[in-house]
Structures are given as C-alpha cells and as structure tokens.
Design a protein around this motif. Structure first.
Motif, PDB file in Angstrom:
ATOM      1  N   LEU A 140       0.858  -1.174   0.000  1.00  0.00           N
ATOM      2  CA  LEU A 140       0.000   0.000   0.000  1.00  0.00           C
ATOM      3  C   LEU A 140       0.896   1.227   0.000  1.00  0.00           C
ATOM      4  O   LEU A 140       1.847   1.315   0.786  1.00  0.00           O
TER       5      LEU A 140
ATOM      6  N   ASP B 147      -2.585   5.665  -1.182  1.00  0.00           N
ATOM      7  CA  ASP B 147      -3.668   4.670  -1.113  1.00  0.00           C
ATOM      8  C   ASP B 147      -4.315   4.699   0.272  1.00  0.00           C
ATOM      9  O   ASP B 147      -5.536   4.614   0.409  1.00  0.00           O
ATOM     10  N   LEU B 148      -3.464   4.814   1.298  1.00  0.00           N
ATOM     11  CA  LEU B 148      -3.991   4.861   2.668  1.00  0.00           C
ATOM     12  C   LEU B 148      -4.915   6.070   2.840  1.00  0.00           C
ATOM     13  O   LEU B 148      -6.023   5.954   3.373  1.00  0.00           O
TER      14      LEU B 148
ATOM     15  N   GLY C  58      -6.459   7.675   0.540  1.00  0.00           N
ATOM     16  CA  GLY C  58      -7.630   7.495  -0.320  1.00  0.00           C
ATOM     17  C   GLY C  58      -8.723   6.673   0.343  1.00  0.00           C
ATOM     18  O   GLY C  58      -9.914   6.888   0.087  1.00  0.00           O
ATOM     19  N   LEU C  59      -8.329   5.773   1.223  1.00  0.00           N
ATOM     20  CA  LEU C  59      -9.350   4.982   1.931  1.00  0.00           C
ATOM     21  C   LEU C  59     -10.265   5.880   2.758  1.00  0.00           C
ATOM     22  O   LEU C  59     -11.434   5.570   2.971  1.00  0.00           O
ATOM     23  N   GLY C  60      -9.722   6.995   3.209  1.00  0.00           N
ATOM     24  CA  GLY C  60     -10.538   7.938   3.969  1.00  0.00           C
ATOM     25  C   GLY C  60     -11.566   8.644   3.112  1.00  0.00           C
ATOM     26  O   GLY C  60     -12.602   9.086   3.598  1.00  0.00           O
TER      27      GLY C  60
ATOM     28  N   ASP D 294     -12.871   7.180   0.221  1.00  0.00           N
ATOM     29  CA  ASP D 294     -13.797   6.152  -0.256  1.00  0.00           C
ATOM     30  C   ASP D 294     -14.847   5.842   0.791  1.00  0.00           C
ATOM     31  O   ASP D 294     -16.003   5.605   0.476  1.00  0.00           O
TER      32      ASP D 294
ATOM     33  N   HIS E 177     -17.443   4.696   2.646  1.00  0.00           N
ATOM     34  CA  HIS E 177     -18.402   3.593   2.606  1.00  0.00           C
ATOM     35  C   HIS E 177     -19.024   3.447   1.233  1.00  0.00           C
ATOM     36  O   HIS E 177     -20.094   2.918   1.062  1.00  0.00           O
TER      37      HIS E 177
ATOM     38  N   TRP F  82     -18.587   2.459  -2.937  1.00  0.00           N
ATOM     39  CA  TRP F  82     -17.844   1.656  -3.895  1.00  0.00           C
ATOM     40  C   TRP F  82     -18.224   2.077  -5.298  1.00  0.00           C
ATOM     41  O   TRP F  82     -19.374   2.399  -5.575  1.00  0.00           O
TER      42      TRP F  82
ATOM     43  N   ARG G 177     -11.649  12.654  -5.954  1.00  0.00           N
ATOM     44  CA  ARG G 177     -10.909  11.858  -4.987  1.00  0.00           C
ATOM     45  C   ARG G 177      -9.417  12.168  -5.076  1.00  0.00           C
ATOM     46  O   ARG G 177      -8.753  12.373  -4.068  1.00  0.00           O
TER      47      ARG G 177
ATOM     48  N   ARG H 124      -1.761   8.962   8.381  1.00  0.00           N
ATOM     49  CA  ARG H 124      -2.990   8.548   9.084  1.00  0.00           C
ATOM     50  C   ARG H 124      -3.849   9.767   9.416  1.00  0.00           C
ATOM     51  O   ARG H 124      -5.072   9.711   9.353  1.00  0.00           O
TER      52      ARG H 124
ATOM     53  N   GLN I 205      -5.550  10.781   6.356  1.00  0.00           N
ATOM     54  CA  GLN I 205      -6.665   9.865   6.065  1.00  0.00           C
ATOM     55  C   GLN I 205      -7.886  10.207   6.920  1.00  0.00           C
ATOM     56  O   GLN I 205      -9.020  10.180   6.443  1.00  0.00           O
TER      57      GLN I 205
END
Ligand SMILES: Nc1ncnc2c1ncn2[C@@H]1O[C@H](COP(=O)(O)OP(=O)(O)OP(=O)(O)O)[C@@H](O)[C@H]1O
Length: 435
Positions: free
Chosen positions: A261, A265-266, A268-270, A272, A274, A276, A286, A319, A322
């Motif tokens: 990762l 990418d980390l 980006g999870l924040g 995304d 919930h 898809w 994004r 973090r 994120q």
C-alpha cells in the motif's frame, strides 16, 4: 523521594467494579462558568468560546500551516468561489458578498443568494476554498464568536442565513453525547456512569494510566464496543460501525513489511469511506482531495512510496491525512503524537487544531502526554481505575484531584508552560510530560 512520573506502569489500586462509589457525579461533567479551581495552576482557564479565543499559550504556536489569516477589521473577507461550484460570489451594493443562483456540488442550497460570513479568507485544510464552513450546523465556538458581530439571529447569523435554526439550537447540539455510559468486558467494569457532552469544535484530551479504558472509549464511539449501559451518540446518531462523520487516527502501529500500500492509497481509503464504484468525476475529486490532504500534512514528497518503507512519523502524518480527508464532524485520535519528533508533534497538533477551528470538528484526543497539546485543550477527561473527572485542565490537573483519583498523594507542578506530575510511588502513568 519525589520523582517525575512518565512510566507506563499501572496503578496498584484495583478496579472498583459495579458497586464502586462514583468519585464524581454529574456535577463534575461540564462546568461552563469559566471559573478555575483556584489551586496550584496559576493560569485561569475558560470554557466555551472564550476559552478558544483566549487560550493561554495558543499565541505561542507558530502560524498554522494552512495560511489561515485573520479576518480584516471591517469583518469582511475576500470571497472566493469553490472551484467545483459554478455559483459565483458577488458583492451586493453594501459590499456583502452573496452567492449567485447556480448551485454546485459543494453548495448548500440554503446559502444561495444569502450573505456570506466574514471568515472567507480562511482556507480549507483540504485545499478547497469553501465560502462557508462545510456545514453551517458545525460552527465551532471560535466561528460562532467570529460571526457574532453580525448577529441578527440568536448569535449565529450563518445558521440563520442558512435557515438551519438559531445559534442556540445549533451550538447546543453536541457532537458527542454520553449518558450513564458503562464499559465492561465480561464481568469486569472498566468505567461507568460517564456523562459527557462534547460541543462542535471542542478539543477534549482523554488522559489516564494504561488500562483505564481510553482506547475503549474511542472504540465505543466507533461502534466497535457496545456500551453495557447508558446511551452513546456521536455526530447526531447512536454509535454504530461505519459512521461516515467520524475521522479516526488509530494508535500508532508500524505497517508490516510487505504491505503493498502506498501512502496515497492509505489516505484514499478515507475518501472512499463507505462507497464503492467511482465515476470519472468522483475519481478526479478523490485524487484532488487526497493530494490536498497529503500536501497539508507535508507528506507530498513521500506519499507515493510504499508504507512499509516509511518511518513511524511519516506513516502517522498520513494517518492524520486519512482521518481528515473525509470531512469528519468528529475526530477521534488515539495517541496520534506517539513516535513523532517535536516538529512533527507540533505539525500534527496544529493540523487537528486547525481542523476543529475552521470546520467545527469536535476532537477527542487520547494521550499520555498533555504538554504538547496543553494550549489547545478545552477540557480533560481523566480516567483512573474506574473513576473519572471532567473539566478544564486547571480544574482537573491539580494535586488534589489527581491524588483523589489515584487514591494516593500526587503533586502537579507547572514548570514554565508545562505540567509535571510528581508522585511518591510506582503507580502513576505518563501524564505530565518531561520537565
Ligand atoms: N476486547 C477486550 N476484551 C477484554 N478486555 C479488554 C478488551 N479490550 C480491552 N480490554 C481491557 O480493558 C481495559 C482497558 O483497555 P484500554 O485499551 O481501553 O485501555 P487504555 O486506557 O487505552 O490503555 P493504554 O493506555 O495502555 O492504551 C484493559 O484492562 C484491557 O486489558
């Protein structure tokens, strides 16, 4: 022999269990009268708007990294439309900026054609230039105070302009609300009878020795641990898994080698969260949000690297990015300064402080070290072995209160702008920092 206590050792006292007397009752929860306890801490603290505006030591922090500027003396800022918003900001003849009638994806239809409040020169931490805070219902105490000069509706003209109710209504809706909350694992009660209201924009430090239930409190708010009793609400709803209004900075754990990762990418999870499946427009947005968040934590030069090739401090900054990138209403931080050097501690603390000031994000900040954030803290929740105390740092961080919580003699000293906790045994935790 006195000694400075910043070890990780646990108190010797045992958990009090369900039948334990409450050291503190409801009256210990929220004192808003601005009084100090008059004990060993000489700096008078205030709560609420005054506390944010007149926080001792806050001025000593270097300028924030977002380039926030003070609104001009005439109370008018320079209006700049968000790049995503086709609606323009124009001046009325009286000089007050208003939005035109074309809404954009960021815009709140209730604000179109309405007066824009005067802090427009403050930049969004995520790189967008919102002409109003992300949500009119999320004014921090600082923002409410900023806007109070234009007060035409109960002290909160922005809320009034946005048609979302009076300042009294919005300001009093807590970001976090616990009533009679109890945390237990099996038959063991960690703490109980916890009442807490956290206002939007408020910064609460959660302190206490190892095992006192600080992380578990965050887990309860995240919906990972159900309260054994009482009610727990966060961001306007009962605590549950997957609440999109929460940003979470977990306790620092290095990513294992081989984790494929990258930093971006980390973060980006924040974004995304919930959802898809992204359309082209969403993907662009994004990318822009991630890039802005990465930039704001000063990680742009390394965020494309794999996480396992980064230092702990570098990972921690990402973090934080994120947690912020999802535009949270509540930020839960579990020892976010751990393993950071002083410069990075200051940067991360500023990022979080800026977030809550500009966006009214409430902050619950678990830490063993109050000193790096002392100038930012509105109130402290101090947990010890089933007992707790809530109040301003001046009210809680006293020899009397901590001696009572720990059940043994503790001295709290102020050395310059730092608190040093001195005890007589091994049963203390790292709470006062390094003298
Ligand atoms: N899933 C679990 N099952 C049983 N007990 C647990 C569980 N999680 C935590 N505990 C216990 O609950 C207590 C509180 O743990 P928690 O991690 O919340 O404390 P903490 O104050 O955050 O500690 P630290 O400062 O060390 O991080 C500890 O005694 C811990 O062992």
């Amino acid at each position: 022999m006195y000694r400075t206590t910043h070890t990780d050792s646990r108190p010797h006292t045992s958990s009090l269990g369900d039948d334990a007397p409450e050291l503190l009752g409801d009256d210990s929860t929220v004192r808003t009268d601005g009084t100090s306890s008059g004990d060993s801490l000489p700096v008078a603290r205030r709560t609420g708007p005054e506390a944010l505006a007149a926080r001792p030591g806050a001025d000593s922090l270097p300028p924030n990294t977002f380039g926030a500027t003070t609104p001009p003396a005439d109370g008018r800022g320079v209006a700049r439309a968000h790049p995503d918003e086709p609606g323009e900001l124009r001046s009325r003849p009286d000089g007050i900026p208003v939005r035109t009638e074309t809404p954009g994806p960021h815009s709140d239809p209730r604000t179109i054609g309405t007066e824009v409040p005067p802090d427009l020169s403050i930049e969004c931490p995520l790189g967008c230039e919102h002409p109003v805070p992300h949500s009119a219902t999320r004014l921090s105490p600082v923002q409410r105070e900023t806007f109070s000069d234009n007060d035409s509706s109960g002290g909160d003209p922005l809320a009034a302009a946005a048609g979302v109710g009076t300042a009294t209504e919005t300001a009093q809706a807590p970001a976090i609300r616990l009533r009679g909350a109890r945390l237990a694992y099996g038959t063991r009660t960690v703490w109980q009878g916890l009442d807490l209201d956290v206002a939007p924009g408020e910064f609460i430090a959660v302190l206490g020795p190892n095992g006192s239930g600080k992380t578990s409190l965050l887990r309860m708010l995240l919906g990972q641990v159900a309260p054994s009793a009482g009610a727990v609400e966060i961001a306007g709803m009962p605590a549950r898994l997957g609440n999109p209004h929460i940003g979470y900075v977990p306790q620092q754990k290095s990513f294992e080698s081989g984790v494929q990762l990258r930093g971006v990418d980390l973060v980006g999870l924040g974004v995304d969260g919930h959802r898809w499946g992204f359309g082209l427009r969403d993907r662009k947005r994004r990318r822009r949000l991630v890039a802005a968040a990465v930039e704001q934590v000063g990680a742009a030069h390394y965020a494309d690297s794999p996480l396992d090739a980064m230092s702990g401090g570098e990972q921690q900054r990402l973090r934080v990015a994120q947690a912020l990138v999802g535009d949270p209403r509540v930020l839960l931080c579990d020892e976010p300064l751990l393993s950071l050097d002083l410069a990075n501690q200051r940067l991360v603390a500023q990022l979080i402080d800026h977030r809550r000031r500009i966006h009214g994000t409430a902050v619950l900040f678990v830490t063993h070290e109050i000193n790096p954030i002392l100038p930012l803290v509105d109130r402290v929740l101090y947990l010890v072995d089933g007992r707790f105390r809530i109040g301003t740092p001046d009210e809680v961080m006293t020899s009397e209160v901590l001696s009572e919580l720990y059940g043994t003699e503790v001295d709290v000293l102020r050395v310059r702008d730092r608190l040093v906790v001195v005890g007589t045994g091994d049963s203390f935790d790292a709470i006062g920092g390094h003298a």
